[in-house]
Design a protein around this motif. Sequence first.
Motif, PDB file in Angstrom:
ATOM      1  N   LEU A   1      11.576   0.874  -7.062  1.00 29.93           N
ATOM      2  CA  LEU A   1      10.320   0.733  -7.793  1.00 29.93           C
ATOM      3  C   LEU A   1       9.688   2.102  -8.047  1.00 29.93           C
ATOM      4  N   ARG A   2       9.731   2.982  -7.044  1.00 26.69           N
ATOM      5  CA  ARG A   2       9.202   4.341  -7.251  1.00 26.69           C
ATOM      6  C   ARG A   2       9.948   5.033  -8.391  1.00 26.69           C
ATOM      7  N   SER A   3      11.265   4.891  -8.391  1.00 25.53           N
ATOM      8  CA  SER A   3      12.084   5.542  -9.412  1.00 25.53           C
ATOM      9  C   SER A   3      11.781   4.984 -10.803  1.00 25.53           C
ATOM     10  N   GLU A   4      11.697   3.652 -10.911  1.00 28.44           N
ATOM     11  CA  GLU A   4      11.421   3.025 -12.208  1.00 28.44           C
ATOM     12  C   GLU A   4      10.019   3.372 -12.693  1.00 28.44           C
ATOM     13  N   LEU A   5       9.051   3.391 -11.784  1.00 29.70           N
ATOM     14  CA  LEU A   5       7.689   3.741 -12.183  1.00 29.70           C
ATOM     15  C   LEU A   5       7.623   5.188 -12.671  1.00 29.70           C
ATOM     16  N   ARG A   6       8.282   6.078 -11.948  1.00 26.77           N
ATOM     17  CA  ARG A   6       8.295   7.498 -12.335  1.00 26.77           C
ATOM     18  C   ARG A   6       8.865   7.665 -13.746  1.00 26.77           C
ATOM     19  N   ASP A   7       9.908   6.894 -14.070  1.00 29.18           N
ATOM     20  CA  ASP A   7      10.533   6.990 -15.391  1.00 29.18           C
ATOM     21  C   ASP A   7       9.601   6.525 -16.511  1.00 29.18           C
ATOM     22  N   ARG A   8       8.610   5.712 -16.172  1.00 28.31           N
ATOM     23  CA  ARG A   8       7.726   5.153 -17.191  1.00 28.31           C
ATOM     24  C   ARG A   8       6.468   5.987 -17.415  1.00 28.31           C
ATOM     25  N   LEU A   9       6.195   6.920 -16.543  1.00 27.88           N
ATOM     26  CA  LEU A   9       4.980   7.712 -16.651  1.00 27.88           C
ATOM     27  C   LEU A   9       5.235   8.978 -17.472  1.00 27.88           C
ATOM     28  N   THR A  10       4.278   9.321 -18.302  1.00 29.59           N
ATOM     29  CA  THR A  10       4.390  10.550 -19.090  1.00 29.59           C
ATOM     30  C   THR A  10       3.360  11.546 -18.574  1.00 29.59           C
ATOM     31  N   PHE A  11       2.141  11.510 -19.118  1.00 30.41           N
ATOM     32  CA  PHE A  11       1.120  12.456 -18.659  1.00 30.41           C
ATOM     33  C   PHE A  11       0.303  11.923 -17.479  1.00 30.41           C
ATOM     34  N   HIS A  12       0.465  10.651 -17.136  1.00 28.51           N
ATOM     35  CA  HIS A  12      -0.282  10.110 -16.013  1.00 28.51           C
ATOM     36  C   HIS A  12       0.304  10.597 -14.689  1.00 28.51           C
ATOM     37  N   ARG A  13      -0.571  10.817 -13.725  1.00 22.66           N
ATOM     38  CA  ARG A  13      -0.126  11.218 -12.402  1.00 22.66           C
ATOM     39  C   ARG A  13       0.565  10.049 -11.702  1.00 22.66           C
ATOM     40  N   GLU A  14       1.604  10.346 -10.979  1.00 17.47           N
ATOM     41  CA  GLU A  14       2.317   9.305 -10.238  1.00 17.47           C
ATOM     42  C   GLU A  14       1.524   8.945  -8.976  1.00 17.47           C
ATOM     43  N   PRO A  15       1.185   7.675  -8.796  1.00 17.79           N
ATOM     44  CA  PRO A  15       0.435   7.300  -7.593  1.00 17.79           C
ATOM     45  C   PRO A  15       1.349   7.219  -6.377  1.00 17.79           C
ATOM     46  N   ARG A  16       0.755   7.375  -5.220  1.00 16.27           N
ATOM     47  CA  ARG A  16       1.469   7.121  -3.972  1.00 16.27           C
ATOM     48  C   ARG A  16       1.685   5.614  -3.856  1.00 16.27           C
ATOM     49  N   LEU A  17       2.910   5.206  -3.563  1.00 18.58           N
ATOM     50  CA  LEU A  17       3.263   3.786  -3.490  1.00 18.58           C
ATOM     51  C   LEU A  17       3.611   3.448  -2.045  1.00 18.58           C
ATOM     52  N   VAL A  18       2.792   2.606  -1.400  1.00 12.06           N
ATOM     53  CA  VAL A  18       2.962   2.352   0.028  1.00 12.06           C
ATOM     54  C   VAL A  18       2.833   0.857   0.336  1.00 12.06           C
ATOM     55  N   PRO A  19       3.437   0.410   1.436  1.00 14.11           N
ATOM     56  CA  PRO A  19       3.275  -0.990   1.842  1.00 14.11           C
ATOM     57  C   PRO A  19       1.925  -1.224   2.508  1.00 14.11           C
ATOM     58  N   ALA A  20       1.424  -2.442   2.383  1.00 12.44           N
ATOM     59  CA  ALA A  20       0.181  -2.820   3.052  1.00 12.44           C
ATOM     60  C   ALA A  20       0.362  -2.718   4.561  1.00 12.44           C
ATOM     61  N   ALA A  21      -0.739  -2.435   5.258  1.00 13.57           N
ATOM     62  CA  ALA A  21      -0.674  -2.221   6.708  1.00 13.57           C
ATOM     63  C   ALA A  21      -1.261  -3.370   7.517  1.00 13.57           C
ATOM     64  N   LEU A  22      -2.061  -4.219   6.895  1.00 21.12           N
ATOM     65  CA  LEU A  22      -2.831  -5.195   7.669  1.00 21.12           C
ATOM     66  C   LEU A  22      -2.224  -6.593   7.698  1.00 21.12           C
ATOM     67  N   GLY A  23      -1.147  -6.804   6.950  1.00 19.82           N
ATOM     68  CA  GLY A  23      -0.485  -8.099   6.968  1.00 19.82           C
ATOM     69  C   GLY A  23      -1.419  -9.222   6.539  1.00 19.82           C
ATOM     70  N   ASP A  24      -1.239 -10.393   7.165  1.00 20.89           N
ATOM     71  CA  ASP A  24      -2.035 -11.543   6.731  1.00 20.89           C
ATOM     72  C   ASP A  24      -3.442 -11.554   7.326  1.00 20.89           C
ATOM     73  N   GLN A  25      -3.799 -10.499   8.050  1.00 19.82           N
ATOM     74  CA  GLN A  25      -5.184 -10.374   8.520  1.00 19.82           C
ATOM     75  C   GLN A  25      -6.098  -9.717   7.480  1.00 19.82           C
ATOM     76  N   ALA A  26      -5.515  -9.196   6.404  1.00 17.46           N
ATOM     77  CA  ALA A  26      -6.310  -8.434   5.435  1.00 17.46           C
ATOM     78  C   ALA A  26      -7.444  -9.264   4.842  1.00 17.46           C
ATOM     79  N   GLY A  27      -7.176 -10.529   4.508  1.00 14.08           N
ATOM     80  CA  GLY A  27      -8.206 -11.359   3.901  1.00 14.08           C
ATOM     81  C   GLY A  27      -9.385 -11.584   4.827  1.00 14.08           C
ATOM     82  N   CYS A  28      -9.106 -11.888   6.095  1.00 15.65           N
ATOM     83  CA  CYS A  28     -10.191 -12.090   7.070  1.00 15.65           C
ATOM     84  C   CYS A  28     -10.984 -10.806   7.274  1.00 15.65           C
ATOM     85  N   LEU A  29     -10.283  -9.699   7.399  1.00 16.77           N
ATOM     86  CA  LEU A  29     -10.976  -8.423   7.585  1.00 16.77           C
ATOM     87  C   LEU A  29     -11.837  -8.104   6.368  1.00 16.77           C
ATOM     88  N   GLY A  30     -11.316  -8.383   5.186  1.00 17.41           N
ATOM     89  CA  GLY A  30     -12.096  -8.151   3.985  1.00 17.41           C
ATOM     90  C   GLY A  30     -13.317  -9.054   3.910  1.00 17.41           C
TER      91      GLY A  30
END
Length: 312
Positions: free
Chosen positions: A271-300
């Motif tokens: 996905l990082r590779s495919e996204l990089r290929d699609r970007l021209t002048f836009h900065r490439e974002p950092r792509l990371v997995p979520a850290a909070l799992g299924d607790q994220a909704g409750c915490l939010g």
Amino acid sequence: MRLRDGTVVVALDVGGTGIKCALIRPDGAVVHSERHPTGAHRGAEAVVDTILTVAEGLAATARSAGLTPAALGIVVPGIVDQARGMVLWGANVGFRDVPLRKLAADRLGLPTALGHDVRAGGLAEARLGAGQDTEHLLFVAIGTGIAAAHVVAGTAATGAHGAAGEFGHILIRPGGPPCGCGRSGCLEAIASASAVARRYTDLAAAGPAVITAAEVAQRAAAGEELATRVWREAVEALADGLATGQALFDVETVVLGGGLAQAGPGLFDPLRSELRDRLTFHREPRLVPAALGDQAGCLGAALLALDQLEMS
């Protein structure tokens, strides 16, 4: 508002199948958690009563442990008017124009915040999880469907009508597979976990009756030709969606959550590779997995309630 020691927030993350709920301290520590069936088949009125009964039980649990419930946060799927405290539409739970915030506040006598489940998850990831120290973040949850939250300076955008973040309904492949929204070629009709599983099953000449997206990912990693094809289609569609998102939002970090994100490097590397290929002048974002799992909704949900207390 300064909160005393022993203060907790009652937090509920309502899904179509189950309700994840917790008592959460202002620092984000979970001191008690429970799960309950939603029972959506019983209708909206019964689901509302279940939500309020569960919330009452959690508040009672807090008090019996010597804790003080200071507020209630509830998050639900669908179209949520956060400012008015209304669930305008929620297909998974049968809601339409439900004034859930007022119903909960009246029943429990606590300051109550109502929000959208994925936006709440993005808020939690931004403040407590994988997106900490990130000013501009896009949280994308990839499960049965695909939804997103755009979080700027710790606040998730709701949109003018409560419908911001319907990332899965970006038109990616005009004339492609039909989507549950009624259109064809939406991102979630191609790249959601359910779409990946369905696509593989449809193409398999003599495949199993049921296969999951995780199994497709495993087979692709093992080199199976059909699984590799289906997985590549999903990754390419996700890259198209994220490139569109980056053109719109110019974020620093993209956090991917949900079941599909658990594929790990098998998803993130291509996905990082495919996204990089699609970007021209836009900065490439950092792509990371979520850290909070299924607790994220409750915490939010807890963070939304705490934010409301701060403003009161």
